[in-house]
Design a protein around this motif. Structure first.
Motif, mmCIF file in Angstrom:
data_model
loop_
_atom_site.group_PDB
_atom_site.id
_atom_site.type_symbol
_atom_site.label_atom_id
_atom_site.label_comp_id
_atom_site.label_asym_id
_atom_site.label_seq_id
_atom_site.Cartn_x
_atom_site.Cartn_y
_atom_site.Cartn_z
ATOM 1 N N LEU A 5 24.439 46.443 18.611
ATOM 2 C CA LEU A 5 23.870 45.336 19.366
ATOM 3 C C LEU A 5 22.919 45.859 20.445
ATOM 4 O O LEU A 5 21.818 45.333 20.634
ATOM 5 N N SER A 6 23.322 46.919 21.118
ATOM 6 C CA SER A 6 22.467 47.525 22.148
ATOM 7 C C SER A 6 21.172 48.058 21.547
ATOM 8 O O SER A 6 20.088 47.881 22.123
ATOM 9 N N LEU A 7 21.276 48.715 20.399
ATOM 10 C CA LEU A 7 20.077 49.230 19.741
ATOM 11 C C LEU A 7 19.136 48.101 19.317
ATOM 12 O O LEU A 7 17.914 48.226 19.419
ATOM 13 N N ILE A 8 19.692 46.994 18.852
ATOM 14 C CA ILE A 8 18.870 45.841 18.471
ATOM 15 C C ILE A 8 18.145 45.278 19.694
ATOM 16 O O ILE A 8 16.944 44.993 19.643
ATOM 17 N N VAL A 9 18.860 45.150 20.811
ATOM 18 C CA VAL A 9 18.249 44.630 22.034
ATOM 19 C C VAL A 9 17.152 45.570 22.521
ATOM 20 O O VAL A 9 16.040 45.145 22.852
ATOM 21 N N ILE A 10 17.430 46.873 22.550
ATOM 22 C CA ILE A 10 16.435 47.852 23.001
ATOM 23 C C ILE A 10 15.217 47.831 22.085
ATOM 24 O O ILE A 10 14.074 47.843 22.554
ATOM 25 N N SER A 11 15.436 47.791 20.782
ATOM 26 C CA SER A 11 14.319 47.755 19.831
ATOM 27 C C SER A 11 13.470 46.502 20.010
ATOM 28 O O SER A 11 12.238 46.561 19.971
ATOM 29 N N THR A 12 14.125 45.370 20.218
ATOM 30 C CA THR A 12 13.395 44.113 20.421
ATOM 31 C C THR A 12 12.543 44.177 21.681
ATOM 32 O O THR A 12 11.374 43.763 21.673
#
Length: 163
Positions: A5-12
């Motif tokens: 979830l953190s990686l998705i938020v950072i990528s977004t």
């Protein structure tokens, strides 16, 4: 799942807000931090450190407090300098100072007695060379260098596992 979830938020956030200007600032920041660690590493190597650390390690710990972290960061810095030397336009002063900084960085990496810095450097330079060969459409050399890289990585990995 929290990591993903953190990686998705950072990528977004990166996709939405990063542009060429912010990448330019990132490169400037990396260059500044690398130069500071390079100078500070030399001060430590020559025992001119202004801070009296209680350091059980060898003298080169940079601003990280650990020779492994310091040598890995200096390796990233040297790889960045190699990339700048190969891929980007340079001023006349950079043509002279980039190779000097690369040599000084490699000296500190070797004096840190840290394998981590050498491994990071070897992998990073291999990726740069592969990228350079691919961009310049040197596919025969790319294939040969890829094979050599795979063989070396395999041998190093087998050597590490034997200990």
């Amino acid at each position: 799942t929290l990591t993903y979830l953190s990686l998705i938020v950072i990528s977004t956030v990166i996709i939405k807000y990063v542009d060429s200007l912010s990448v330019k600032y990132l490169f400037r920041g990396l260059y500044f931090c690398g130069l500071v660690n390079l100078v500070y590493g030399f001060l430590q190597y020559y025992k001119l450190d202004v801070v009296k650390w209680n350091n059980p390690y060898i003298p080169i710990i940079g601003t990280f407090g650990n020779p492994n972290f310091a040598s890995a960061f200096i390796s990233f810095f040297v790889i960045f300098l190699f990339g700048k030397l190969i891929f980007f336009r340079k001023s006349k002063s950079e043509i002279y100072f980039l190779p000097l900084q690369i040599i000084l960085g490699l000296f500190l990496i070797s004096k840190s007695q840290s394998r981590q810095g050498l491994i990071v450097f070897a992998i990073g330079i291999s990726v740069l060379i592969l990228g350079f060969l691919y961009i310049n459409k040197k596919f025969k050399l790319l294939t040969i260098f890829s094979m050599i890289t795979i063989i070396v990585i395999t041998l190093v990995t087998l050597g590490i596992l034997q200990r």
